[in-house]
Design a protein around this motif. Structure first.
Motif, PDB file in Angstrom:
ATOM      1  N   GLN A 224       0.855  -1.188   0.000  1.00 55.84           N
ATOM      2  CA  GLN A 224       0.000   0.000   0.000  1.00 55.84           C
ATOM      3  C   GLN A 224       0.893   1.240   0.000  1.00 55.84           C
ATOM      4  OE1 GLN A 224      -3.156   0.323  -0.443  1.00 55.84           O
ATOM      5  NE2 GLN A 224      -4.214  -1.456   0.374  1.00 55.84           N
ATOM      6  N   PRO A 225       0.719   2.115  -0.969  1.00 51.02           N
ATOM      7  CA  PRO A 225       1.533   3.336  -1.005  1.00 51.02           C
ATOM      8  C   PRO A 225       1.086   4.332   0.055  1.00 51.02           C
ATOM      9  CG  PRO A 225      -0.075   3.372  -2.763  1.00 51.02           C
ATOM     10  CD  PRO A 225      -0.204   2.028  -2.091  1.00 51.02           C
ATOM     11  N   LYS A 226       2.016   5.178   0.439  1.00 56.33           N
ATOM     12  CA  LYS A 226       1.655   6.285   1.327  1.00 56.33           C
ATOM     13  C   LYS A 226       0.951   7.343   0.487  1.00 56.33           C
ATOM     14  CE  LYS A 226       5.255   5.646   4.697  1.00 56.33           C
ATOM     15  NZ  LYS A 226       6.305   6.238   5.479  1.00 56.33           N
ATOM     16  N   PRO A 227       0.115   8.170   1.121  1.00 58.53           N
ATOM     17  CA  PRO A 227      -0.561   9.224   0.363  1.00 58.53           C
ATOM     18  C   PRO A 227       0.437  10.247  -0.177  1.00 58.53           C
ATOM     19  CG  PRO A 227      -1.576   8.912   2.516  1.00 58.53           C
ATOM     20  CD  PRO A 227      -0.318   8.112   2.509  1.00 58.53           C
ATOM     21  N   SER A 228       0.251  10.634  -1.416  1.00 61.11           N
ATOM     22  CA  SER A 228       1.071  11.677  -2.016  1.00 61.11           C
ATOM     23  C   SER A 228       0.648  13.039  -1.466  1.00 61.11           C
ATOM     24  CB  SER A 228       0.893  11.659  -3.536  1.00 61.11           C
ATOM     25  OG  SER A 228      -0.437  12.045  -3.863  1.00 61.11           O
ATOM     26  N   ARG A 229       1.416  14.048  -1.795  1.00 63.37           N
ATOM     27  CA  ARG A 229       1.019  15.405  -1.391  1.00 63.37           C
ATOM     28  C   ARG A 229      -0.308  15.789  -2.032  1.00 63.37           C
ATOM     29  NH1 ARG A 229       6.084  18.964  -2.638  1.00 63.37           N
ATOM     30  NH2 ARG A 229       6.375  17.306  -4.131  1.00 63.37           N
TER      31      ARG A 229
ATOM     32  N   PRO B 275      -5.629   3.896  -3.070  1.00 65.41           N
ATOM     33  CA  PRO B 275      -5.740   4.984  -4.046  1.00 65.41           C
ATOM     34  C   PRO B 275      -6.837   4.748  -5.093  1.00 65.41           C
ATOM     35  CG  PRO B 275      -3.426   4.491  -3.647  1.00 65.41           C
ATOM     36  CD  PRO B 275      -4.220   3.404  -2.987  1.00 65.41           C
ATOM     37  N   VAL B 276      -7.131   3.482  -5.409  1.00 62.93           N
ATOM     38  CA  VAL B 276      -8.222   3.202  -6.346  1.00 62.93           C
ATOM     39  C   VAL B 276      -9.554   3.579  -5.708  1.00 62.93           C
ATOM     40  CG1 VAL B 276      -9.475   1.356  -7.537  1.00 62.93           C
ATOM     41  CG2 VAL B 276      -6.981   1.446  -7.653  1.00 62.93           C
ATOM     42  N   LEU B 277      -9.749   3.207  -4.439  1.00 61.60           N
ATOM     43  CA  LEU B 277     -10.981   3.605  -3.744  1.00 61.60           C
ATOM     44  C   LEU B 277     -11.106   5.125  -3.702  1.00 61.60           C
ATOM     45  CD1 LEU B 277     -10.923   1.115  -0.739  1.00 61.60           C
ATOM     46  CD2 LEU B 277     -12.537   1.121  -2.654  1.00 61.60           C
TER      47      LEU B 277
ATOM     48  N   ARG C  99      -1.868   9.289  -9.150  1.00 62.77           N
ATOM     49  CA  ARG C  99      -1.586  10.616  -8.579  1.00 62.77           C
ATOM     50  C   ARG C  99      -1.688  10.588  -7.051  1.00 62.77           C
ATOM     51  NH1 ARG C  99      -5.420  15.692  -9.199  1.00 62.77           N
ATOM     52  NH2 ARG C  99      -4.198  17.128  -7.987  1.00 62.77           N
ATOM     53  N   TYR C 100      -2.671   9.870  -6.519  1.00 59.52           N
ATOM     54  CA  TYR C 100      -2.849   9.806  -5.077  1.00 59.52           C
ATOM     55  C   TYR C 100      -1.809   8.921  -4.395  1.00 59.52           C
ATOM     56  CZ  TYR C 100      -7.512  11.961  -5.317  1.00 59.52           C
ATOM     57  OH  TYR C 100      -8.567  12.811  -5.483  1.00 59.52           O
ATOM     58  N   GLY C 101      -1.307   7.938  -5.102  1.00 58.88           N
ATOM     59  CA  GLY C 101      -0.427   6.975  -4.456  1.00 58.88           C
ATOM     60  C   GLY C 101       1.049   7.183  -4.615  1.00 58.88           C
ATOM     61  N   ASP C 102       1.492   7.865  -5.663  1.00 57.42           N
ATOM     62  CA  ASP C 102       2.940   7.934  -5.822  1.00 57.42           C
ATOM     63  C   ASP C 102       3.506   9.344  -5.898  1.00 57.42           C
ATOM     64  OD1 ASP C 102       3.200   7.133  -9.406  1.00 57.42           O
ATOM     65  OD2 ASP C 102       2.448   8.880  -8.381  1.00 57.42           O
ATOM     66  N   GLY C 103       2.699  10.310  -5.641  1.00 60.76           N
ATOM     67  CA  GLY C 103       3.205  11.679  -5.537  1.00 60.76           C
ATOM     68  C   GLY C 103       3.248  12.445  -6.834  1.00 60.76           C
ATOM     69  N   ARG C 104       2.856  11.848  -7.951  1.00 61.18           N
ATOM     70  CA  ARG C 104       2.856  12.612  -9.200  1.00 61.18           C
ATOM     71  C   ARG C 104       1.728  13.622  -9.174  1.00 61.18           C
ATOM     72  NH1 ARG C 104       2.920   8.524 -13.985  1.00 61.18           N
ATOM     73  NH2 ARG C 104       3.093   6.841 -12.518  1.00 61.18           N
ATOM     74  N   ARG C 105       1.952  14.745  -9.774  1.00 57.46           N
ATOM     75  CA  ARG C 105       0.934  15.803  -9.827  1.00 57.46           C
ATOM     76  C   ARG C 105       0.249  15.825 -11.167  1.00 57.46           C
ATOM     77  NH1 ARG C 105       0.503  19.130  -5.528  1.00 57.46           N
ATOM     78  NH2 ARG C 105       2.127  18.800  -4.045  1.00 57.46           N
TER      79      ARG C 105
ATOM     80  N   VAL D 179     -12.547   3.883 -16.329  1.00 60.93           N
ATOM     81  CA  VAL D 179     -11.427   3.067 -15.837  1.00 60.93           C
ATOM     82  C   VAL D 179     -10.128   3.852 -15.965  1.00 60.93           C
ATOM     83  CG1 VAL D 179     -10.085   0.959 -16.216  1.00 60.93           C
ATOM     84  CG2 VAL D 179     -12.580   0.888 -16.366  1.00 60.93           C
ATOM     85  N   ALA D 180      -9.904   4.480 -17.111  1.00 63.64           N
ATOM     86  CA  ALA D 180      -8.677   5.249 -17.326  1.00 63.64           C
ATOM     87  C   ALA D 180      -8.582   6.417 -16.356  1.00 63.64           C
ATOM     88  CB  ALA D 180      -8.623   5.746 -18.776  1.00 63.64           C
ATOM     89  N   ARG D 181      -9.683   7.116 -16.129  1.00 62.34           N
ATOM     90  CA  ARG D 181      -9.687   8.270 -15.209  1.00 62.34           C
ATOM     91  C   ARG D 181      -9.395   7.832 -13.777  1.00 62.34           C
ATOM     92  NH1 ARG D 181      -8.204  12.958 -13.845  1.00 62.34           N
ATOM     93  NH2 ARG D 181      -9.673  14.186 -12.650  1.00 62.34           N
ATOM     94  N   VAL D 182     -10.021   6.732 -13.345  1.00 57.38           N
ATOM     95  CA  VAL D 182      -9.788   6.223 -11.991  1.00 57.38           C
ATOM     96  C   VAL D 182      -8.332   5.824 -11.824  1.00 57.38           C
ATOM     97  CG1 VAL D 182     -10.289   4.276 -10.444  1.00 57.38           C
ATOM     98  CG2 VAL D 182     -12.164   5.558 -11.491  1.00 57.38           C
ATOM     99  N   LYS D 183      -7.771   5.129 -12.796  1.00 57.82           N
ATOM    100  CA  LYS D 183      -6.370   4.691 -12.683  1.00 57.82           C
ATOM    101  C   LYS D 183      -5.412   5.883 -12.690  1.00 57.82           C
ATOM    102  CE  LYS D 183      -5.045   0.924 -14.614  1.00 57.82           C
ATOM    103  NZ  LYS D 183      -4.743  -0.094 -15.625  1.00 57.82           N
ATOM    104  N   GLN D 184      -5.719   6.908 -13.477  1.00 60.28           N
ATOM    105  CA  GLN D 184      -4.887   8.116 -13.507  1.00 60.28           C
ATOM    106  C   GLN D 184      -4.889   8.798 -12.134  1.00 60.28           C
ATOM    107  OE1 GLN D 184      -6.654  11.330 -15.687  1.00 60.28           O
ATOM    108  NE2 GLN D 184      -4.702  12.390 -15.980  1.00 60.28           N
ATOM    109  N   LEU D 185      -6.065   8.964 -11.558  1.00 57.43           N
ATOM    110  CA  LEU D 185      -6.161   9.583 -10.229  1.00 57.43           C
ATOM    111  C   LEU D 185      -5.493   8.715  -9.165  1.00 57.43           C
ATOM    112  CD1 LEU D 185      -9.799  10.956 -10.282  1.00 57.43           C
ATOM    113  CD2 LEU D 185      -7.728  12.307  -9.915  1.00 57.43           C
ATOM    114  N   ALA D 186      -5.658   7.403  -9.254  1.00 57.11           N
ATOM    115  CA  ALA D 186      -5.047   6.497  -8.273  1.00 57.11           C
ATOM    116  C   ALA D 186      -3.529   6.635  -8.295  1.00 57.11           C
ATOM    117  CB  ALA D 186      -5.463   5.055  -8.551  1.00 57.11           C
TER     118      ALA D 186
END
Length: 192
Positions: free
Chosen positions: A54-59, A85-87, A186-192, A177-184
């Motif tokens: 489980q990744p830590k939350p990104s900024r 992050p998927v949830l 962003r939430y999980g690995d710190g990318r903006r 599906v693509a939008r959820v994975k993109q946001l996940a």
């Protein structure tokens, strides 16, 4: 005994005012807790460690997701062994983590028969069906009950084997599906 002496000392009017203030305080405290405005006390038991993988939350996650929702997403992710992050991404797309005022998010259901912050199907025979009857417990508008229900839904639809297919089952759109994975991501690995 003490309560009886307090009633005698305050009189009827004072007792009614005190009771009203108590109800007001309890209501305000509950609303603040639901909105994630109250933090756990420093002496509380430490939070459970996230499950392996489980990744830590990104900024971006910390800035965008209300603290109460973030705790619920992470807890459900740990409990059901699914990516939090998927949830969180589903919660963002479906209701902006409960902040949108669209029909069905805070009360009732939307045009498709879905409701709550995770927009889970609730109305039998509707387009969204009644997934809540199988995966939910209690009030679908309560994020503490809706988020775990969404996790159970995804797991039951094969999220551990084929995440894309499980997300597609949640909302039948490959763009979704693509939008959820993109946001996940962003939430999980710190990318903006």
């Amino acid at each position: 005994m003490i309560a009886l002496s307090l009633v005698r000392a305050l009189g009827l009017r004072g007792t009614v005012i005190l009771a009203c203030l108590l109800v007001l305080f309890v209501t305000a405290y509950g609303v603040a807790q639901d909105l994630g405005l109250l933090e756990q006390p420093a002496h509380a038991a430490p939070a459970r460690k996230p499950a392996v993988g489980q990744p830590k939350p990104s900024r971006a996650a910390v800035a965008n997701i209300p603290a109460g929702y973030l705790r619920l997403y992470r807890s459900a992710g740990d409990r059901y062994r699914i990516s939090w992050p998927v949830l969180a991404a589903i919660g963002k797309v479906e209701s902006d983590h409960g902040r949108t005022r669209l029909p069905g998010v805070r009360s009732g259901s939307n045009w498709a028969g879905a409701c709550g912050p995770m927009q889970i199907g609730f109305v039998p025979g509707s387009k969204a069906g009644n997934a809540w009857a199988r995966y939910g417990h209690g009030n679908p508008h309560d994020p503490a009950q809706a988020i775990p229900a969404a996790a159970r839904y995804l797991v039951d639809h094969g999220a551990r084997r084929n995440l894309d297919r499980a997300i597609f089952a949640y909302n039948h759109s490959w763009a979704y599906v693509a939008r959820v994975k993109q946001l996940a991501r962003r939430y999980g690995d710190g990318r903006r």
